[in-house]
Design a protein around this motif. Structure first.
Motif, PDB file in Angstrom:
ATOM      1  N   ALA A 220       0.834  -1.207   0.000  1.00 16.63           N
ATOM      2  CA  ALA A 220       0.000   0.000   0.000  1.00 16.63           C
ATOM      3  C   ALA A 220       0.867   1.256   0.000  1.00 16.63           C
ATOM      4  CB  ALA A 220      -0.930   0.000   1.214  1.00 16.63           C
ATOM      5  N   TRP A 221       1.949   1.267   0.785  1.00 17.46           N
ATOM      6  CA  TRP A 221       2.839   2.426   0.814  1.00 17.46           C
ATOM      7  C   TRP A 221       3.500   2.637  -0.536  1.00 17.46           C
ATOM      8  CZ3 TRP A 221       7.996   3.496   0.042  1.00 17.46           C
ATOM      9  CH2 TRP A 221       8.456   4.740   0.508  1.00 17.46           C
ATOM     10  N   LEU A 222       3.991   1.566  -1.146  1.00 14.66           N
ATOM     11  CA  LEU A 222       4.654   1.674  -2.452  1.00 14.66           C
ATOM     12  C   LEU A 222       3.699   2.229  -3.506  1.00 14.66           C
ATOM     13  CD1 LEU A 222       6.624  -1.703  -2.450  1.00 14.66           C
ATOM     14  CD2 LEU A 222       7.644   0.583  -2.510  1.00 14.66           C
ATOM     15  N   GLU A 223       2.449   1.784  -3.460  1.00 10.33           N
ATOM     16  CA  GLU A 223       1.494   2.210  -4.485  1.00 10.33           C
ATOM     17  C   GLU A 223       0.954   3.611  -4.201  1.00 10.33           C
ATOM     18  OE1 GLU A 223      -0.133  -1.991  -6.254  1.00 10.33           O
ATOM     19  OE2 GLU A 223      -1.368  -0.988  -4.735  1.00 10.33           O
ATOM     20  N   ARG A 224       0.746   3.932  -2.933  1.00  5.57           N
ATOM     21  CA  ARG A 224       0.148   5.229  -2.593  1.00  5.57           C
ATOM     22  C   ARG A 224       1.202   6.342  -2.528  1.00  5.57           C
ATOM     23  NH1 ARG A 224      -1.409   3.889   1.965  1.00  5.57           N
ATOM     24  NH2 ARG A 224       0.263   4.863   3.175  1.00  5.57           N
ATOM     25  N   GLU A 225       2.302   6.074  -1.817  1.00  4.62           N
ATOM     26  CA  GLU A 225       3.298   7.125  -1.568  1.00  4.62           C
ATOM     27  C   GLU A 225       4.328   7.240  -2.679  1.00  4.62           C
ATOM     28  OE1 GLU A 225       2.988   9.163   0.896  1.00  4.62           O
ATOM     29  OE2 GLU A 225       1.272   8.104   1.772  1.00  4.62           O
ATOM     30  N   ARG A 226       4.586   6.157  -3.407  1.00  2.98           N
ATOM     31  CA  ARG A 226       5.601   6.202  -4.459  1.00  2.98           C
ATOM     32  C   ARG A 226       5.029   5.822  -5.824  1.00  2.98           C
ATOM     33  NH1 ARG A 226       7.207   8.885  -1.150  1.00  2.98           N
ATOM     34  NH2 ARG A 226       9.224   8.880  -0.090  1.00  2.98           N
ATOM     35  N   VAL A 227       3.724   5.685  -5.888  1.00  2.00           N
ATOM     36  CA  VAL A 227       2.946   5.401  -7.097  1.00  2.00           C
ATOM     37  C   VAL A 227       3.563   4.317  -7.980  1.00  2.00           C
ATOM     38  CG1 VAL A 227       1.732   7.601  -7.162  1.00  2.00           C
ATOM     39  CG2 VAL A 227       3.934   7.424  -8.318  1.00  2.00           C
ATOM     40  N   TRP A 228       4.056   3.286  -7.355  1.00  2.00           N
ATOM     41  CA  TRP A 228       4.429   2.074  -8.068  1.00  2.00           C
ATOM     42  C   TRP A 228       3.165   1.242  -8.276  1.00  2.00           C
ATOM     43  CZ3 TRP A 228       9.088  -0.536  -9.504  1.00  2.00           C
ATOM     44  CH2 TRP A 228      10.248   0.228  -9.331  1.00  2.00           C
ATOM     45  N   LYS A 229       3.147   0.464  -9.328  1.00  2.74           N
ATOM     46  CA  LYS A 229       2.133  -0.577  -9.474  1.00  2.74           C
ATOM     47  C   LYS A 229       2.816  -1.899  -9.184  1.00  2.74           C
ATOM     48  CE  LYS A 229      -0.920  -2.945 -12.738  1.00  2.74           C
ATOM     49  NZ  LYS A 229      -1.657  -3.499 -11.606  1.00  2.74           N
ATOM     50  N   ILE A 230       2.320  -2.622  -8.192  1.00  2.00           N
ATOM     51  CA  ILE A 230       2.946  -3.855  -7.741  1.00  2.00           C
ATOM     52  C   ILE A 230       1.992  -5.023  -7.941  1.00  2.00           C
ATOM     53  CG2 ILE A 230       3.993  -5.081  -5.808  1.00  2.00           C
ATOM     54  CD1 ILE A 230       5.621  -2.673  -6.636  1.00  2.00           C
ATOM     55  N   ASP A 231       2.479  -6.087  -8.568  1.00  2.00           N
ATOM     56  CA  ASP A 231       1.740  -7.343  -8.644  1.00  2.00           C
ATOM     57  C   ASP A 231       2.446  -8.380  -7.784  1.00  2.00           C
ATOM     58  OD1 ASP A 231      -0.440  -6.740 -10.279  1.00  2.00           O
ATOM     59  OD2 ASP A 231       0.739  -6.954 -12.106  1.00  2.00           O
ATOM     60  N   LEU A 254       2.126  -3.241 -19.019  1.00  2.00           N
ATOM     61  CA  LEU A 254       1.491  -2.391 -20.022  1.00  2.00           C
ATOM     62  C   LEU A 254       0.508  -1.418 -19.383  1.00  2.00           C
ATOM     63  CD1 LEU A 254       0.947  -4.968 -22.912  1.00  2.00           C
ATOM     64  CD2 LEU A 254       2.703  -3.189 -22.735  1.00  2.00           C
ATOM     65  N   MET A 255      -0.209  -1.880 -18.352  1.00  2.00           N
ATOM     66  CA  MET A 255      -1.113  -0.970 -17.633  1.00  2.00           C
ATOM     67  C   MET A 255      -0.327   0.128 -16.933  1.00  2.00           C
ATOM     68  SD  MET A 255      -3.842  -3.680 -15.975  1.00  2.00           S
ATOM     69  CE  MET A 255      -4.539  -2.383 -14.933  1.00  2.00           C
ATOM     70  N   ALA A 256       0.783  -0.240 -16.303  1.00  2.00           N
ATOM     71  CA  ALA A 256       1.602   0.756 -15.615  1.00  2.00           C
ATOM     72  C   ALA A 256       2.212   1.729 -16.610  1.00  2.00           C
ATOM     73  CB  ALA A 256       2.699   0.054 -14.813  1.00  2.00           C
ATOM     74  N   GLN A 257       2.640   1.221 -17.733  1.00  2.00           N
ATOM     75  CA  GLN A 257       3.231   2.073 -18.767  1.00  2.00           C
ATOM     76  C   GLN A 257       2.203   3.073 -19.315  1.00  2.00           C
ATOM     77  OE1 GLN A 257       4.481   0.164 -22.518  1.00  2.00           O
ATOM     78  NE2 GLN A 257       6.523   0.988 -22.089  1.00  2.00           N
ATOM     79  N   ALA A 258       0.974   2.586 -19.537  1.00  2.00           N
ATOM     80  CA  ALA A 258      -0.077   3.444 -20.083  1.00  2.00           C
ATOM     81  C   ALA A 258      -0.474   4.540 -19.108  1.00  2.00           C
ATOM     82  CB  ALA A 258      -1.290   2.599 -20.460  1.00  2.00           C
ATOM     83  N   SER A 259      -0.405   4.251 -17.814  1.00  2.00           N
ATOM     84  CA  SER A 259      -0.849   5.228 -16.813  1.00  2.00           C
ATOM     85  C   SER A 259       0.310   5.983 -16.180  1.00  2.00           C
ATOM     86  CB  SER A 259      -1.638   4.515 -15.708  1.00  2.00           C
ATOM     87  OG  SER A 259      -0.813   3.612 -14.992  1.00  2.00           O
ATOM     88  N   ARG A 260       1.510   5.821 -16.735  1.00  2.00           N
ATOM     89  CA  ARG A 260       2.700   6.394 -16.109  1.00  2.00           C
ATOM     90  C   ARG A 260       2.583   7.902 -15.910  1.00  2.00           C
ATOM     91  NH1 ARG A 260       8.223   5.312 -19.174  1.00  2.00           N
ATOM     92  NH2 ARG A 260       6.896   6.136 -20.841  1.00  2.00           N
ATOM     93  N   GLY A 261       2.122   8.606 -16.943  1.00  2.00           N
ATOM     94  CA  GLY A 261       2.013  10.053 -16.836  1.00  2.00           C
ATOM     95  C   GLY A 261       1.054  10.487 -15.748  1.00  2.00           C
TER      96      GLY A 261
END
Length: 272
Positions: A220-231, A254-261
């Protein structure tokens, strides 16, 4: 051979155990040699069932004893070392043999393990041409350049190979993510820091019910605070019959790449 549970594991103990059953003319190879060299290449079934010993002969006949998986193999003097009278393939020869002969996911894990134990990667790559015409050399030629000493476990190595199978570029391993004070806070097993996409292997040994709350907070911290997408991947994803990890990695990447911006914009907003 059985010893008391309080006896410390050691190279001397392992050699002594093998000398009880390995004939003088025989040579310890493959997974058993890796065990001697303290590289984890044992089959996953070893946790439930004693594996066979990998022992070969350079004579005309194989070793015929219960619990020994044997054959005949040729070696050069440089392929072998002697430990208290026990002949064992060197780390270099063992890494090449396992890279050729194991299932590709286990083979890369063995290569990573030997690199982690100190085998020089350039030396391994220089050795490959010697095995031209040997069984499995094409696999060795493919996997040896992918070896990475930073991989910390066989499942992490297997997950990294799934990443290559997904055709999403070259991953980094053990990626540190830092807190606001610039201190390393969490590591991601495998990922792409540019895209901010990563894969984590959760094995039962270190990620069971007792660690569930911590793992959830970390992701949750990685995704919320550092906006990583983790599987997150489990044993079935990596080793199961369907081998779904590559497909999941490709979709997630591909989802992470598309939403990177959008995610980067969100990160800037959070940092303000």
């Amino acid at each position: 051979m059985f010893v008391a549970a309080q006896v410390d594991d050691s190279l001397r103990l392992r050699v002594a155990a093998l000398k009880l059953v390995v004939p003088d003319h025989a040579i310890v190879v493959d997974r058993t040699a890796a065990w001697i060299h303290e590289v984890d290449a044992l089959p996953r079934s070893a946790i439930h069932r004693m594996p066979s010993l990998d022992v070969v002969s350079s004579l005309a006949s194989r070793v015929r004893r219960p619990g020994i998986d044997s054959g005949i193999r040729n070696f050069t003097a440089a392929d072998l070392m002697v430990l208290d009278g026990l002949r064992v393939t060197t780390p270099l020869r063992t890494a090449c043999d396992l890279g050729r002969l194991l299932w590709r996911f286990d083979a890369l894990a063995a290569i990573d393990g030997f690199l982690r134990a100190g085998l020089d990667h350039a030396e391994l790559l220089a050795e490959i041409d010697r095995y031209k015409g040997f069984r499995g050399v094409v696999q060795l030629r493919t996997l040896a350049p992918l070896g990475d000493r930073k991989a910390e476990s066989p499942p992490e190595s297997a997950l990294r190979l799934h990443w290559y199978d997904a055709d999403i570029g070259t991953p980094e391993t053990q990626i540190w993510v830092y807190d606001d004070a610039g201190r390393p806070k969490y590591r991601i097993d495998v990922g792409d820091p540019e895209v901010h996409y990563g894969g984590e292997y959760f094995g039962a040994e270190f990620h069971g019910e007792d660690a569930e709350e911590h793992d959830e907070a970390r992701i949750a911290w990685l995704e919320r605070e550092r906006v990583w997408k983790i599987d997150v991947f489990t044993n079935d994803d990596v080793y199961g019959r369907e081998l779904e990890a590559a497909d999941r990695l490709r979709r997630g990447f591909l989802m992470a790449q598309a939403s990177r911006g959008l995610r980067r914009t969100a990160y800037v907003d959070l940092a303000r």
